[in-house]
Design an enzyme around this catalytic site. Structure first.
Site, PDB file in Angstrom:
ATOM      1  N   GLU A  39       0.843  -1.192   0.000  1.00 46.04           N
ATOM      2  CA  GLU A  39       0.000   0.000   0.000  1.00 46.04           C
ATOM      3  C   GLU A  39       0.878   1.240   0.000  1.00 46.04           C
ATOM      4  OE1 GLU A  39      -3.404   0.626   2.441  1.00 46.04           O
ATOM      5  OE2 GLU A  39      -4.051  -1.450   2.293  1.00 46.04           O
ATOM      6  N   HIS A 101      -4.743   6.884  -0.589  1.00 48.14           N
ATOM      7  CA  HIS A 101      -3.986   5.659  -0.359  1.00 48.14           C
ATOM      8  C   HIS A 101      -4.488   4.587  -1.318  1.00 48.14           C
ATOM      9  CE1 HIS A 101      -7.449   4.722   2.259  1.00 48.14           C
ATOM     10  NE2 HIS A 101      -7.100   3.448   2.148  1.00 48.14           N
TER      11      HIS A 101
END
Length: 155
Positions: A39, A101
């Protein structure tokens, strides 16, 4: 994803959020298309134009950030430095407008952890944009006070 200039989203009141081509190109680099991709996260920078928001820049992952397959914590001081630099270089017109994100899924949805973090950290400074980058699509929301609403793409 190949982008044609920009993407435009709108909320239920017809207020627009425009994401510029530069921002889209950078976000595309962080898609978690491979199993080893972690991520990524950063802040969104842009201008408020009346009730509309134009996202013109962003911070990228870097030194100090915690990145795992299904977890990210934006810890690096470079994110705040990017906000400060954009603010000063623009004469105060470009500022922090939200966060982004990635998720390792084609069509991302906010997790309970996302919602909790946004509720805790973004409720005092509204409106703010929250963006999740998926493999095939984005999820974009706007937080006003304690209310999170999903934005839709504008045709």
């Amino acid at each position: 994803m190949k982008f044609e200039r920009e993407l435009t989203y709108q909320d239920g009141n017809g207020h627009l959020v425009v994401i510029t081509e530069h921002v889209l190109t950078v976000l595309d680099r962080y898609k978690q298309a491979k199993i080893q991709d972690n991520e990524a996260a950063g802040v969104l920078l842009g201008e408020k134009r009346g009730k509309h928001i134009v996202i013109t820049d962003l911070s990228e992952p870097g030194l100090g950030d915690l990145r795992q397959r299904s977890l990210v914590d934006r810890r690096g001081e470079h994110h705040q430095q990017k906000v400060d630099d954009c603010f000063h270089l623009s004469g105060g017109t470009v500022n922090y407008v939200g966060e982004w994100h990635t998720h390792p899924e084609d069509y991302p949805q906010p997790s309970q952890q996302d919602r909790s973090s946004w509720s805790k950290n973004l409720k005092q400074c509204s409106p703010k944009i929250v963006l999740i980058v998926g493999i095939k699509n984005f999820w974009l929301g706007k937080i006003i006070g304690t209310k999170l609403s999903k934005l839709t793409t504008r045709k």
